[in-house]
Design an enzyme around this catalytic site. Structure first.
Site, PDB file in Angstrom:
ATOM      1  CB  CYS A 202      88.861  42.779 -31.312  1.00 37.30           C
ATOM      2  SG  CYS A 202      89.558  41.706 -30.062  1.00 37.30           S
ATOM      3  CB  CYS A 203      88.431  44.209 -26.257  1.00 35.25           C
ATOM      4  SG  CYS A 203      88.623  42.423 -26.368  1.00 35.25           S
TER       5      CYS A 203
ATOM      6  CD  GLU B 284      87.953  38.480 -27.505  1.00 33.83           C
ATOM      7  OE1 GLU B 284      88.103  37.284 -27.830  1.00 33.83           O
ATOM      8  OE2 GLU B 284      88.003  39.427 -28.324  1.00 33.83           O
TER       9      GLU B 284
ATOM     10  CD  GLU C 186      91.011  34.885 -29.545  1.00 32.50           C
ATOM     11  OE1 GLU C 186      91.425  35.935 -29.066  1.00 32.50           O
ATOM     12  OE2 GLU C 186      90.665  34.771 -30.733  1.00 32.50           O
TER      13      GLU C 186
ATOM     14  N   GLY D  51      84.902  32.625 -41.957  1.00 31.93           N
ATOM     15  CA  GLY D  51      85.471  31.971 -40.771  1.00 31.93           C
ATOM     16  C   GLY D  51      85.087  32.745 -39.526  1.00 31.93           C
TER      17      GLY D  51
HETATM   18  O1  FUB Z   1      89.503  37.977 -35.087  1.00 29.63           O
HETATM   19  C1  FUB Z   1      88.887  39.196 -34.820  1.00 29.63           C
HETATM   20  C2  FUB Z   1      88.777  39.395 -33.335  1.00 29.63           C
HETATM   21  O2  FUB Z   1      90.076  39.362 -32.772  1.00 29.63           O
HETATM   22  C3  FUB Z   1      88.036  38.309 -32.605  1.00 29.63           C
HETATM   23  O3  FUB Z   1      86.669  38.511 -32.547  1.00 29.63           O
HETATM   24  C4  FUB Z   1      88.661  38.351 -31.276  1.00 29.63           C
HETATM   25  O4  FUB Z   1      88.436  37.188 -30.517  1.00 29.63           O
HETATM   26  C5  FUB Z   1      90.100  38.571 -31.598  1.00 29.63           C
HETATM   27  O5  FUB Z   1      90.729  37.359 -31.890  1.00 29.63           O
HETATM   28 ZN    ZN Z   2      88.031  41.474 -28.330  1.00 28.60          ZN
END
Ligand code: FUB
Ligand code: ZN
Length: 637
Positions: free
Chosen positions: A406-407, A338, A322, A176
């Site tokens: 994640c970022c 994002e 997103e 996914g």
């Molecule tokens: O689902 C993993 C990461 O978390 C996604 O790449 C981001 O958009 C955040 O939802």
């Molecule tokens: Zn992120």
């Protein structure tokens, strides 16, 4: 050749007045902070519990393991550039935990190991086991390339082999959340094992043909991770969800499964997923030369850059999923954009550039790095934006860490490996793609090349590159799309060019100096008339930077300023509070306030405007001082 691009992290040293402070902060602050968070957030504890064979007690998001993997990857890039015994020791400790948590079969995912072992591989839509595998593989390859060790590579190989045994045999399905595709190509490049390339191709080719994702939605009682469904499986009130249309039918757009990749026409769905997928597809095309996939990538890139991308290079218009929405739907205040999607776009574009060194890819990397990506990181290296709007009422602020973190680690791995985006040796020629000071030591088609670069970007357009090589080499210098004029000279001799793309200089090199000068007049830009959010508005750019207005610099509320199409915009000094960024000042007007007392409405003829200046700072630097409104797009008079 390094596993990711033609130039390795260890071949480039960045020594640049603009980028070095970011990279140093990343190493000294972000990577350190990230490490502390691995303990704080329970990420390492999850691995310890999995080692002990415990059940329950899982902490964090279901893909929390990736925090550790991304940290290892970023730290490995640092180790590739310079040894650091303390960092190496901590990397080894984390790797030891990861390795010991792996099951005999090769399986490794602490959420399923601790919470619902019986349900592994049942919820490919949401539960991210293959996404985690992808990040594990990327970390392992980066670590192996940095240290020559196999401690994590062996873990990644065992997991990849396990995935290979299961998929296409016991299960036909695709992740996914993509990411494993590009990782498998990296693994192939270090192991030379064709089966990883086959597996990447399997995941790419099955997407959009696969009924597995739809089947999961119809059989939610048979799959794991239901508590994490984020509403995806359940239609929202009034119909629709991430995966279902208003009639409750499965639609694959969220996960780029609306059609087979080779038939896709537009970038759809979750934007990070899309970028990781298309980066992996580009890798596959590079390895196997598939014309149909290549054509699909062209269509997708054109759709993204011509219709679905912010002026900052940010992508993803909607919070709900997103991701991408419709052509020209680019709202400013509610933009998602994002930080991870900007990182993913850099990954994809660098791969496209390696495939075909079209300057447009390098231009977009530059735009994204300086704007859509950099805004995601605070100037202290301690705070991050997950979402990067282009307008704010003053309530949007960076924060230290996120539950879904994640970022920050994605930014960390990009900063730590930034050097490899500056050059390419694709096709047996050297490309100076980004103007970032420092040095390069590499080989181009067997010829050793040493290069030193000095760059005044993004504040001034002066660049000098000294080249040395032990044989003739063609070196290509990019004339950035934003350059209002450009001159190129080799050892004082002008080189003619048509003002765009690359200037190619093929010769013997013995320390010759190439001097490039790029005009950086501020420019007002308009958006395509179909972008409703920017109708009647202009944005200001100077060099590679997109500028914005912040309330803290301007007396009137930002909505009162209007700028003429032919307004003068000038560089107006440096802002000490923002590490000396060049500030711009645009001729503007604001409404005269006389006569408004006691009036809410007046005939237009009775309203007047008076001259004023609109102060602008680089977009990336916003929200680093007193909080207040921000706008990238300004009203046109
Ligand atoms: O689902 C993993 C990461 O978390 C996604 O790449 C981001 O958009 C955040 O939802
Ligand atoms: Zn992120």
């Amino acid at each position: 050749m390094p596993s990711q691009y033609t130039v390795g992290v260890d071949e480039v040293t960045v020594d640049d007045a603009f980028w070095s402070p970011w990279i140093d902060r990343n190493r000294d602050v972000t990577v350190e902070y990230q490490y502390e968070q691995l303990e704080e957030s329970g990420t390492l504890e999850n691995f310890r519990r999995a080692i002990d064979g415990k059940s329950g007690g899982f902490q964090g998001m279901w893909f929390q393991d990736t925090d550790a993997y991304k940290w290892i990857e970023a730290a490995s890039y640092e180790l590739a550039k310079a040894d650091d015994p303390d960092l190496r020791e901590r990397v080894d400790e984390v790797i030891d935990l990861v390795a010991r948590a792996q099951e005999e079969s090769g399986y490794l995912d602490t959420y399923f190991q601790l919470v619902e072992p019986e349900n592994r591989w049942t919820n490919l839509n949401i539960m991210h086991e293959l996404y985690c595998a992808g990040h594990l593989i990327e970390a392992a390859v980066a670590h192996h390339e940095a240290t020559g060790e196999r401690s994590l590579l062996d873990v990644a190989v065992a997991f990849a082999d396990h995935v290979d045994d299961i998929f296409g045999d016991e299960i036909d399905g695709v992740p996914g959340h993509e990411g494993i595709e590009l990782a498998l190509v990296r693994l192939y490049r270090v192991t030379d094992e064709e089966r990883y390339l086959d597996l990447a191709a399997y995941f790419v080719d099955l997407r959009g043909h696969d009924d597995r994702l739809a089947w999961e939605l119809d059989n939610s009682e048979e799959i794991g991770g239901a508590s994490w469904d984020d509403g995806a499986l359940v239609p929202a009130e009034g119909g629709g969800s991430l995966f279902l249309d208003d009639e409750g039918e499965y639609v694959g757009t969220y996960a780029q499964a609306q059609a087979p990749v080779r038939e896709q026409e537009a970038v759809e769905g979750h934007s990070v997923r899309a970028m990781y997928l298309y980066a992996g597809v580009t890798d596959l095309v590079a390895e196997r030369g598939d014309e149909e996939l290549r054509a699909a990538l062209d269509r997708l890139w054109t759709n993204m850059t011509e219709k679905r991308m912010y002026v900052t290079g940010g992508i993803g218009s909607a919070h709900e999923h997103e991701g991408f929405t419709d052509d020209y739907d680019l709202p400013n205040e509610s933009a998602y954009a994002e930080t991870c999607a900007a990182v993913g776009s850099v990954f994809w574009n660098q791969r496209l550039f390696e495939l075909e060194p079209d300057p447009a890819y390098a231009d977009l990397i530059e735009r994204t790095l300086y704007n859509g990506f950099l805004a995601g990181v605070g100037m202290d290296g301690e705070a991050f934006f997950y979402v990067n709007p282009l307008a704010s009422d003053g309530d949007h602020h960076r924060s230290g860490w996120f539950t879904c973190a994640c970022c920050p680690p994605n930014a960390a791995r990009l900063f730590a490996s930034l050097g490899q985006y500056c050059y390419s040796t694709t096709g047996g020629e050297l490309y100076v793609a980004q103007y970032v000071g420092g040095s390069l030591s590499t080989t181009v088609d067997g010829t050793s090349v040493e290069l030193d670069q000095e760059s005044d970007l993004p504040w001034d357009g002066e660049v000098a590159v000294d080249v040395d090589a032990d044989g003739p080499v063609a070196v290509n210098f990019r004339i950035p799309e934003w350059a209002t004029e450009a001159t190129v000279a080799v050892d004082g001799e002008d080189v003619s060019h048509d003002g765009s793309g690359f200037v190619r200089v093929e010769r013997e090199w013995d320390g010759e100096r190439v001097e490039l000068t790029f005009g950086m007049e501020p420019e007002l830009v308009a958006a395509h008339p179909s972008v409703e959010a920017d109708a009647g508005r202009v944005a200001v750019e100077r060099g590679p930077l997109v500028y914005c207005a912040e309330a803290v610099d301007n007396e009137r509320p930002l909505h009162q300023y209007a700028v003429d199409d032919d307004a003068t915009v000038r560089a107006a000094g440096e802002a000490d509070a923002l590490d000396g960024v060049t500030v711009l000042e645009a001729d503007a007007t604001v409404p005269a306030l006389d006569g408004w007392d006691g009036e809410l409405y007046r005939p237009v003829g009775e309203t007047e405007r008076e001259e004023s200046d609109l102060e602008l700072v680089p977009y990336y630097a916003w929200d680093n001082r007193e909080s207040g409104a921000m706008a990238v797009w300004h009203r046109r008079t």
